[in-house]
Write an enzyme that holds these catalytic residues in place. Structure first.
Site, mmCIF file in Angstrom:
data_model
loop_
_atom_site.group_PDB
_atom_site.id
_atom_site.type_symbol
_atom_site.label_atom_id
_atom_site.label_comp_id
_atom_site.label_asym_id
_atom_site.label_seq_id
_atom_site.Cartn_x
_atom_site.Cartn_y
_atom_site.Cartn_z
ATOM 1 N N GLU A 1 0.861 -4.916 11.056
ATOM 2 C CA GLU A 1 0.367 -3.688 10.942
ATOM 3 C C GLU A 1 1.402 -2.750 11.781
ATOM 4 O O GLU A 1 1.270 -3.141 13.079
ATOM 5 C CB GLU A 1 -1.207 -3.311 11.266
ATOM 6 C CG GLU A 1 -1.939 -4.152 10.335
ATOM 7 C CD GLU A 1 -2.206 -3.223 9.160
ATOM 8 O OE1 GLU A 1 -1.677 -1.934 9.093
ATOM 9 O OE2 GLU A 1 -2.906 -3.918 8.194
ATOM 10 N N HIS B 1 0.760 -0.935 0.181
ATOM 11 C CA HIS B 1 0.061 0.029 0.046
ATOM 12 C C HIS B 1 0.847 1.300 0.093
ATOM 13 O O HIS B 1 1.960 1.257 0.846
ATOM 14 C CB HIS B 1 -0.905 -0.095 1.319
ATOM 15 C CG HIS B 1 -2.011 -0.973 1.278
ATOM 16 N ND1 HIS B 1 -2.367 -1.916 1.968
ATOM 17 C CD2 HIS B 1 -2.796 -1.274 0.179
ATOM 18 C CE1 HIS B 1 -3.459 -2.725 1.663
ATOM 19 N NE2 HIS B 1 -3.602 -2.307 0.286
ATOM 20 N N HIS C 1 2.771 -3.521 6.730
ATOM 21 C CA HIS C 1 1.635 -2.635 6.459
ATOM 22 C C HIS C 1 1.642 -1.605 7.396
ATOM 23 O O HIS C 1 2.369 -1.626 8.682
ATOM 24 C CB HIS C 1 0.354 -3.081 6.285
ATOM 25 C CG HIS C 1 0.024 -4.024 4.940
ATOM 26 N ND1 HIS C 1 -0.694 -3.634 4.022
ATOM 27 C CD2 HIS C 1 0.654 -5.053 4.733
ATOM 28 C CE1 HIS C 1 -0.723 -4.338 2.974
ATOM 29 N NE2 HIS C 1 0.039 -5.571 3.274
ATOM 30 N N ARG D 1 -3.335 4.750 -1.980
ATOM 31 C CA ARG D 1 -3.169 3.534 -1.414
ATOM 32 C C ARG D 1 -2.755 2.425 -2.457
ATOM 33 O O ARG D 1 -2.229 1.475 -2.242
ATOM 34 C CB ARG D 1 -4.434 3.186 -0.844
ATOM 35 C CG ARG D 1 -4.619 1.688 -0.490
ATOM 36 C CD ARG D 1 -6.043 1.739 0.197
ATOM 37 N NE ARG D 1 -6.482 0.039 0.472
ATOM 38 C CZ ARG D 1 -6.224 -0.641 1.529
ATOM 39 N NH1 ARG D 1 -5.407 -0.249 2.585
ATOM 40 N NH2 ARG D 1 -6.802 -1.704 1.703
ATOM 41 N N GLU E 1 1.736 3.764 2.998
ATOM 42 C CA GLU E 1 2.104 3.223 4.367
ATOM 43 C C GLU E 1 3.545 3.268 4.456
ATOM 44 O O GLU E 1 4.244 2.279 4.374
ATOM 45 C CB GLU E 1 1.497 1.805 4.666
ATOM 46 C CG GLU E 1 0.005 1.829 4.612
ATOM 47 C CD GLU E 1 -0.742 0.341 4.432
ATOM 48 O OE1 GLU E 1 -0.002 -0.668 4.482
ATOM 49 O OE2 GLU E 1 -1.922 0.513 4.272
HETATM 50 ZN ZN LIG Z 1 -1.639 -1.842 4.190
#
Ligand SMILES: [Zn+2]
Ligand SMILES: *[C@@H]1O[C@H](CO)[C@@H](O)[C@H](O)[C@H]1NC(C)=O
Ligand SMILES: *[C@@H]1O[C@H](CO)[C@@H](O)[C@H](O)[C@H]1NC(C)=O
Ligand SMILES: *[C@@H]1O[C@H](CO)[C@@H](O)[C@H](O)[C@H]1NC(C)=O
Length: 449
Positions: A379, A184, A308, A238, A187
């Protein structure tokens, strides 16, 4: 490929083939809203759709946070809407453009002797040319250890690079760990952290133990077109940058484009959506090239890690629905061991669909589906205070806090025999011996992962 040639190619290909004016977020706010009931949650979903708001993350549970971008032109209206609905919110970011401008404003101090070789640092976020330049520098400088592999070309014709780090006399025979970042575009902490791992593994002699009996395949920027676009046009982009059926809405969500349960829950058929799944599985050159490369090494790769942001989660497949692989307990145990190494950033661990939203077509589900036993989505920081505009001063803290977890993964993989993952039927029930901590409630897989 020579360094000079590579850099020339990068320089040519990174020049923005982009005519859009840069998007300014001056006067834009980010509101963090915690719906207290399902009705409030639904109300917020409708409101953001009706006003065309950019959702940075969606609330999944009651009392979890939904982060919304509020344009100055709508602020008064939206405040009235919220007041009338009696839903409280807090202003998480008061001026998004200021946050964007401040995110990456450190002074890099590059020693003169090294400035000629590469311009990479971990005190700022870097353009693709510096990340690729650093990968190329490492391959030239440590030819016995590092190999730069071009695995394909992005939609806008940028090269897709993987770095192999191997101290084996016959690379390709050790068990291997795959790491990717930058699926993405917005990020930024992801490519920064993944390239920090590369630096630590290659350039810090004390970490040589992490190269014993393990090969690494590391791809810091899987979506280079989107990544560059966040620097030159829209910081909050994104997706990929491919043309879709709607000329004003380019791009596919690469993390809804992988070929396992493609098109299921938590995906969109609308090209204007941030979770647009594409016209078919692996429609994007980036996901196609990456998956083909991994498939070619699938008997060697024992562990798949994808990075991410944000939210601080360790997510375990499957994510297409609340479905647990038969060996979920093994996966959970390893994830718990890994996050127990963190001292600064607390991570929640769990099945991604249970902890967040169901979302089909993710890279972690796909990696698991081809028999890579250990497959995780991380994440990274933070939990919303800065979100995607996490200041560059946190790159090193984030990387340093995470790095010891790689030792945990190495220990697991270096002792793993070459037995393939069993392909017994998945189950929708949590395996009984799982230490299923009740998920520490918060957001969603719908937008963040
Ligand atoms: Zn992501
Ligand atoms: C949500 O938060 C409110 C206020 O703190 C509390 O009264 C309510 O019980 C919480 N609801 C749930 C489902 O946790
Ligand atoms: C590093 O940056 C300087 C200044 O922009 C530039 O002149 C130089 O060519 C760059 N070096 C590399 C290896 O990219
Ligand atoms: C690579 O392996 C050799 C032989 O086992 C060892 O002497 C050397 O220190 C290793 N180098 C790195 C960077 O791990």
């Amino acid at each position: 490929m020579s360094l000079l040639l590579l850099l020339t190619i990068v320089a040519l290909q990174s020049s923005p083939a982009i005519s859009d004016p840069a998007v300014s977020y001056s006067g834009y706010k980010v509101w963090a809203i915690s719906p207290r009931t399902n009705e409030e949650n639904q109300f917020l979903g409708k409101m953001s759709q009706q006003y065309g708001l950019t959702v940075l993350r969606e609330a999944r549970f009651v009392n979890s946070s939904m982060d919304l971008v509020i344009p100055p032109t709508l602020e008064r209206d939206l405040k009235n809407v919220m007041d009338n609905a009696n839903i409280p919110f807090v202003v998480a970011i008061n001026d998004l453009q200021t946050a964007i401008d401040n995110q990456n404003s450190n002074n890099d101090e590059i020693p003169n002797s090294r400035a000629a070789a590469h311009n990479m640092t971990w005190t700022n976020y870097h353009r693709l040319s510096n990340i690729y330049g650093y990968m190329s520098y490492l391959a030239t400088t440590y030819p016995n250890l590092v190999t730069l592999i071009n695995i394909g070309t992005s939609y806008e014709k940028r090269p897709l690079y993987v770095l192999r780090i191997s101290n084996s006399s016959s690379p390709g025979t050790n068990p291997a760990i795959w790491i990717d970042g930058g699926i993405h575009a917005r990020e930024w902490i992801s490519p920064a952290t993944v390239s920090y791992f590369i630096q630590q593994l290659v350039e810090v002699p004390a970490n040589a133990k992490l190269l014993k009996n393990v090969d690494w395949y590391i791809m810091p920027v899987m979506n280079p077109d989107g990544y560059e676009y966040t620097f030159v046009s829209n910081r909050l982009w994104r997706k990929t940058r491919s043309v879709t059926s709607n000329p004003s809405c380019p791009g596919v969500d690469p993390n809804r484009n992988f070929g396992y349960k493609w098109g299921g829950l938590g995906t969109s058929t609308n090209p204007c959506s941030d979770i647009f799944k594409g016209t078919k599985a692996f429609s994007e050159p980036e996901t196609l090239a990456t998956s083909n490369y991994i498939l070619g090494k699938s008997s060697q790769i024992k562990l798949y890690l994808t990075f991410h942001s944000y939210g601080q989660y360790a997510l375990i497949p499957y994510g297409y629905d609340v479905v647990y692989p038969p060996d979920y307990n093994d996966m959970l145990a390893l994830a718990n061991k890994a996050v127990s190494k963190f001292t600064k950033y607390q991570f929640s661990v769990g099945n991604s669909a249970a902890l967040l939203y169901a979302a089909a077509g993710g890279s972690d589900d796909w990696a698991k589906s081809i028999g890579i036993k250990y497959s995780y989505t991380f994440e990274l920081a933070d939990t919303g205070a800065n979100g995607f505009t996490l200041p560059a001063s946190q790159i090193l803290p984030v990387g340093q806090d995470f790095f010891p977890a790689l030792e945990v993964f190495v220990s697991q993989v270096a002792t793993t025999t070459t037995v393939r993952a069993t392909t017994t039927k998945p189950t929708t029930k949590l395996p009984t011996t799982a230490t299923s901590k009740k998920p520490t409630i918060t957001p969603c897989r719908c937008i963040c992962p």
